[in-house]
Design a protein around this motif. Structure first.
Motif: not given
Length: 193
Positions: A13-20
């Motif tokens: 899992f990668e950050y930053p996470i998208p708005y959706w």
């Protein structure tokens, strides 16, 4: 009729996470209502201790915690047909309900308060304040150097000095009781920042 999904946040899992994904999480993610009390306490202790980069810290707290401690949950979509009155007619209507549930086989020790100490021992760079786990190579070197200098100052003869030097050479050849091999590992190497 119902459909159930088993979710957990992967290591990749990668950050930053998208708005959706924020929207998705608010609808399908872990609800605080289903979390056992001891896990809620651990989550509060975790965020009191951790120092996260801003691009991670802006994510929902339960998302971050469930990512680091691999907390699974069950999401269920339930479909029901109900009759809706409309002008003296009963019109069948399909209704969809969402439910989240704690997975009962979750290892509570793996995500509870007892899991925090091993986590911060493994990733000391994430602690807000220095702890007993954040001993760096430089600090180890300086402590050893200070100890040897004090022993050298206590020597009163050349024979004692030679014996101390021999002991020092042999002790540096043996492995250190503290394993600092992965001291500089970056916890976030999997995520592109």
């Amino acid at each position: 009729m119902s459909i159930s999904f088993f979710f957990y946040i992967s290591d990749t899992f990668e950050y930053p996470i998208p708005y959706w994904f924020h929207h998705w999480w608010n609808k399908f993610g872990i609800s605080e209502d289903i979390i056992p009390d001891q896990i809620q306490i651990a989550q509060k202790q975790f965020f009191d201790t951790i120092n996260l980069p801003d691009l991670v810290n802006c994510s929902p707290r339960w998302l971050i915690y469930s990512h680091y401690f691999h907390i699974p949950w069950i999401f269920m979509i339930e479909y029901q047909i109900t009759d809706q009155p409309l002008d003296n007619f009963q019109i069948p209507m399909l209704v969809r309900k969402y439910k989240t549930k704690w997975w009962p086989k979750t290892n509570l020790q793996g995500c509870g308060p007892e899991a925090l100490e091993p986590f911060f021992a493994k990733y000391p760079q994430l602690c807000k304040s220095p702890s007993s786990f954040t001993i760096t190579k430089q600090e180890t070197f300086l402590a050893r150097k200070s100890q040897i200098m004090a022993q050298l100052a206590a020597c009163t003869s050349e024979q004692e000095y030679e014996q101390l030097m021999e002991e020092t050479r042999s002790s540096t050849a043996s492995p250190s009781p503290v394993d600092l091999a992965d001291d500089n590992d970056d916890f976030f190497t999997q995520a592109e920042m």
